[in-house]
Write a protein that holds these residues in place. Structure first.
Motif: not given
Ligand code: SAH
Ligand code: SF4
Length: 446
Positions: A2-4, A6-7, A33, A35, A140-142
């Motif tokens: 999910n982080k990916l 969102s980015a 986003n 889960c 954009k990277h976490h």
């Protein structure tokens, strides 16, 4: 995963001229986003949508999109919520910018989910998703110097409790050439650590001129200059090939860390979960992994309170945790997910208090082991990739107290806290460990 997602979505929108804000009251568009893995995660989304309803009263033009697994699972039902304007599933992330534009132009709600989620997607659809992934991976990277690359979509395992196959669709491995090219370009842009993502990443298999496996990917990506660490998550203990362990043992860039959930230590429960292995087979695999990669750090997931879990089954799980000596474990209380086999066929018969007690007990066991394990690091100097300032104020009687407290991770995924200048974010540094706890190693910049 999910982080990916969102980015990717936020960098696609940034390229269209949108700006990111962290205040809902400043936003013209709010994207949630979601889960679906446990009910609690979904409840929180509904509670957020409740707050947003108030925001919308003052600003009726505010646009709200719900994306991700919950969008795929609930579709129309979510769209009918007063606060929601756009619903798009995890296999529609590339459509989100267009859906927003259309919703603004037409003043109408927009829905885009997959009708038959278990049907194999056509090749064109796969390449469209690939193109989106490649186009927007670099903005954009976490965390600085770190990036995720998805190597597979979906899942075919159908663990009886799990919603993922019903919301992310069938398992598809992405072409190795595309993955390699992404990794090479990211390294060129200064990325030092890449994490390869898949629901069962060890089953990566691409049929091209020959069959490419995860071990092949690790070997190829290892050759990229500038990259320093390579990780992969999450592994499934069924059909775990030795070639992956050999790659870990021989390729210095591949971190000696395996996140390989067992879910339970009881064979009866493992069978009811449809996990496809026994506790003995799992333990044998972990022993073999440690024989091939001697300093391997193992992390796991366990579900407590699965239907029919007795005290005896629970003790078998406790035993497994002691036997495997995990570096850390994520413990979850069983949550019935609509449409899964467990939800349809098995009564959720372990009382909430018992689930809670078992959860607490397993965390105690995990922490006991970690505390003892972590002590061996006292006095040692470890290489750490710095993530940035620590959000939590840790007690750390170390030097450099005039500088901020930084947090980072080792190749084995141990969390290290030390004081140092913020400019070290995204860099590799050596830290001498002076004190340890179950969750954290405290040190001084060496
Ligand atoms: N594909 C990964 C992770 C899937 S979801 C894997 O197979 O390991 C992440 C974790 O959530 C799972 O490992 C499991 O421990 C937990 N989980 C999944 N479904 C759940 C449910 N219905 N109730 C409680 N925990 C669940
Ligand atoms: Fe869910 Fe099992 Fe697939 Fe993991 S392997 S995503 S737990 S079905």
């Amino acid at each position: 995963m999910n982080k990916l997602d969102s980015a990717l979505v936020s960098s696609a929108l940034a390229q269209q001229g949108y700006e990111l804000t962290d205040k809902a009251t400043d936003a013209d568009v709010i994207i949630i986003n979601t889960c679906s893995v446990r009910e609690h995660a979904e409840d929180r989304v509904f509670s957020n949508l409740g707050h947003i309803k108030h925001l919308k009263k003052d600003r009726p033009q505010l646009l709200v999109a719900v994306i991700g697994c919950m969008a795929q699972r609930l579709g129309e039902e979510l769209l009918s919520h007063d606060s929601v304007d756009i619903v798009a599933g995890p296999t529609q992330i590339d459509e989100i910018p267009a859906l927003i534009t259309r919703a603004l132009a037409e003043h109408q709600k927009q829905l885009s989910v997959t009708d038959e989620i278990r049907r194999q997607p056509p090749d064109e659809r796969e390449s469209e998703l690939d193109d989106f992934e490649v186009a927007y991976d670099s903005d954009k990277h976490h965390l600085k110097s770190q990036a995720f690359i998805r190597v597979m979509r979906g899942c075919n395992n159908f663990c009886s409790y799990c919603i993922v196959p019903y919301v992310r669709g069938p398992e598809v491995s992405r072409p190795p050439a595309v993955i390699f090219e992404q990794a090479r370009r990211l390294a060129e842009q200064g990325i030092r650590q890449i994490t390869l993502l898949g629901q069962t990443v060890n089953s990566y298999r691409y049929k091209g001129a020959r069959i490419y496996t995860l071990a092949d990917l690790l070997e190829q990506i290892s050759e990229i200059e500038g990259l320093h660490w390579i990780r992969f998550i999450t592994s499934h203990p069924g059909k775990f090939e030795e070639s992956i362990l050999n790659a870990m043992a021989t390729l210095p860039k591949v971190c000696p860390y395996l996140h390989i959930p067992a879910q339970s230590g009881s064979n009866k429960i493992l069978k009811a979960m449809n996990r496809g292995y026994t506790a003995e087979q799992y333990i044998e695999l972990m022993d073999k992994a440690r024989a091939i990669v001697p300093d391997l750090a193992i992390a796991g997931d366990f579900i407590v309170g699965f239907p029919g879990e007795t005290d005896e089954d629970f003790q078998a799980t406790e035993h497994m945790i002691r036997r495997v000596r995990y570096k850390n474990c994520f413990i979850f209380k069983y949550s019935p997910r609509p449409g899964t086999r467990a939800e349809q066929k098995l009564a959720d018969d372990v009382p909430a208090e018992v689930k809670q007690q078992r959860n607490v007990r397993l965390l105690e066991v995990v922490n006991q082991i970690a505390e003892a394990n972590n002590r061996v690091f006292e006095g040692r100097t470890l290489e750490v990739l710095v993530e940035g300032p620590s959000k939590k104020a840790h007690l750390n009687k170390a030097e450099h107290l005039n500088e901020p407290q930084l947090i980072g991770r080792t190749a084995h995924d141990y969390i290290v806290v030390f004081n140092g200048p913020e400019s070290l974010t995204g860099q590799f540094v050596n830290v001498r460990i002076v004190k340890t706890s179950a969750l954290t190693l405290f040190g001084e910049l060496a």
